[in-house]
Motif scaffolding. Structure first.
Motif, short mmCIF file in Angstrom:
data_model
loop_
_atom_site.label_atom_id
_atom_site.label_comp_id
_atom_site.label_asym_id
_atom_site.label_seq_id
_atom_site.Cartn_x
_atom_site.Cartn_y
_atom_site.Cartn_z
N GLN A 135 -0.17 -19.39 -17.93
CA GLN A 135 -0.77 -19.86 -19.15
C GLN A 135 -0.49 -18.95 -20.16
N VAL A 136 -0.86 -19.57 -21.43
CA VAL A 136 -0.96 -18.98 -22.69
C VAL A 136 -2.45 -19.36 -23.47
N GLU A 137 -3.11 -18.81 -23.68
CA GLU A 137 -4.51 -19.16 -24.57
C GLU A 137 -4.20 -18.76 -25.93
N ILE A 138 -4.18 -19.91 -26.74
CA ILE A 138 -3.85 -19.72 -28.09
C ILE A 138 -5.10 -19.76 -29.07
N ILE A 139 -5.60 -18.87 -29.60
CA ILE A 139 -6.71 -19.05 -30.58
C ILE A 139 -5.97 -19.22 -32.01
N PHE A 140 -6.63 -20.26 -32.58
CA PHE A 140 -6.16 -20.55 -33.93
C PHE A 140 -6.87 -19.81 -35.03
N GLU A 141 -6.56 -19.83 -36.22
CA GLU A 141 -7.44 -19.21 -37.44
C GLU A 141 -8.57 -19.78 -37.45
N ASP A 142 -8.89 -21.00 -37.21
CA ASP A 142 -10.07 -21.80 -37.27
C ASP A 142 -10.92 -21.51 -36.03
N GLY A 143 -10.68 -20.88 -34.98
CA GLY A 143 -11.41 -20.52 -34.01
C GLY A 143 -11.26 -21.53 -32.80
N SER A 144 -10.53 -22.46 -33.32
CA SER A 144 -10.24 -23.49 -31.91
C SER A 144 -9.38 -22.80 -30.92
N ILE A 145 -9.37 -23.26 -29.75
CA ILE A 145 -8.61 -22.68 -28.58
C ILE A 145 -7.90 -23.76 -27.98
N GLU A 146 -6.59 -23.38 -27.40
CA GLU A 146 -5.75 -24.34 -26.83
C GLU A 146 -4.95 -23.70 -25.73
N MET A 147 -4.82 -24.20 -24.52
CA MET A 147 -4.02 -23.64 -23.37
C MET A 147 -2.63 -24.24 -23.44
N ALA A 148 -1.74 -23.39 -23.63
CA ALA A 148 -0.52 -23.76 -23.22
C ALA A 148 0.27 -23.49 -22.17
N GLN A 149 0.47 -24.74 -21.37
CA GLN A 149 0.91 -24.67 -19.92
C GLN A 149 1.81 -25.84 -19.73
N GLY A 150 2.84 -25.97 -18.75
CA GLY A 150 3.49 -27.17 -18.48
C GLY A 150 4.40 -27.27 -19.62
N LYS A 151 4.32 -28.46 -20.17
CA LYS A 151 5.34 -29.07 -21.35
C LYS A 151 4.62 -28.64 -22.58
N MET A 152 3.45 -27.96 -22.73
CA MET A 152 3.02 -27.35 -23.99
C MET A 152 3.56 -25.69 -24.08
N LEU A 153 3.92 -25.24 -22.86
CA LEU A 153 4.84 -23.89 -22.89
C LEU A 153 6.21 -24.04 -22.37
N ALA A 154 6.87 -24.05 -23.62
CA ALA A 154 8.25 -24.08 -23.33
C ALA A 154 8.91 -22.73 -23.00
N ASN A 155 9.76 -22.87 -21.69
CA ASN A 155 10.52 -21.62 -21.36
C ASN A 155 11.92 -21.82 -21.77
N ALA A 156 12.47 -20.75 -22.84
CA ALA A 156 13.86 -20.89 -23.34
C ALA A 156 14.69 -20.22 -22.40
N THR A 157 14.08 -19.43 -21.24
CA THR A 157 14.78 -18.53 -20.45
C THR A 157 14.43 -18.91 -18.97
N THR A 158 15.39 -18.85 -18.03
CA THR A 158 14.86 -19.15 -16.70
C THR A 158 14.01 -17.82 -16.17
N SER A 159 12.82 -18.25 -15.43
CA SER A 159 12.12 -17.25 -14.86
C SER A 159 12.74 -16.36 -13.99
N THR A 160 12.44 -15.01 -14.08
CA THR A 160 12.91 -14.00 -13.19
C THR A 160 12.41 -14.01 -11.70
N CYS A 161 11.44 -14.82 -11.44
CA CYS A 161 10.87 -14.86 -10.22
C CYS A 161 11.67 -15.73 -9.31
N PHE A 162 11.16 -15.72 -8.19
CA PHE A 162 11.89 -16.48 -6.83
C PHE A 162 11.88 -18.05 -7.16
#
Length: 162
Positions: A135-162
């Motif tokens: 996950q990536v927790e994103i804190i915006f300038e106005d103080g709001s927080i959003e969690m990026a995971q799944g479709k909100m987190l784009a992987n431009a590379t394939t994972s190095t894990c198994f």
């Protein structure tokens, strides 16, 4: 007189049949509405790799990312898990759970590409074979927080894990 009654009955039946035919409504089946558009990813991970030190017994991480949203980020908090070559979780040095929390200070403007942000001494030992950002927790300038995971987190590379 009999013909008159027959004509009358015939007229009544014909009128009733025509009225019944006119009163039927044809049922039109509407196609289902289109699915809502997929959300745009807030962040794109360009690369993620462990940083191994030969002399010390500690490992770090390097993560490259792009702010793909139209908003400025105050800071980011990556939640990453490290694995050894056998697929076992490597515990982080300063966390009680299996994930390490890697912070990136901002501001991070829209469209900004960060090639390799580096953290040293994140995991104890130098057996880290790969890292996975959950996950990536994103804190915006106005103080709001959003969690990026799944479709909100784009992987431009394939994972190095198994």
């Amino acid at each position: 007189m009999r013909t008159m009654q027959l004509t009358r009955w015939f007229a009544i039946i014909t009128t009733a049949t025509l009225l019944a035919a006119c009163s039927r409504e044809s049922v039109v089946v509407a196609p289902p509405p289109p699915p809502p558009p997929a959300p745009e990813p807030l962040i794109s991970l360009n690369n993620m790799a462990p940083v191994l030190k030969q002399r010390s017994k500690a490992s770090g991480a390097e993560i490259g990312f792009t702010n793909t949203s139209a908003a400025t980020y105050q800071y980011l908090l990556f939640r990453a898990t490290a694995f050894d070559k056998n697929g076992n979780v490597v515990k982080p040095r300063k966390s009680l759970d299996e994930r390490a929390y890697l912070r990136v200070p901002g501001p991070i403007m829209p469209g900004t590409v960060v090639d390799n942000h580096r953290w040293d001494n994140t995991w104890a030992g130098n057996q880290v074979a790969c890292i996975d950002v959950d996950q990536v927790e994103i804190i915006f300038e106005d103080g709001s927080i959003e969690m990026a995971q799944g479709k909100m987190l784009a992987n431009a590379t394939t994972s190095t894990c198994f």
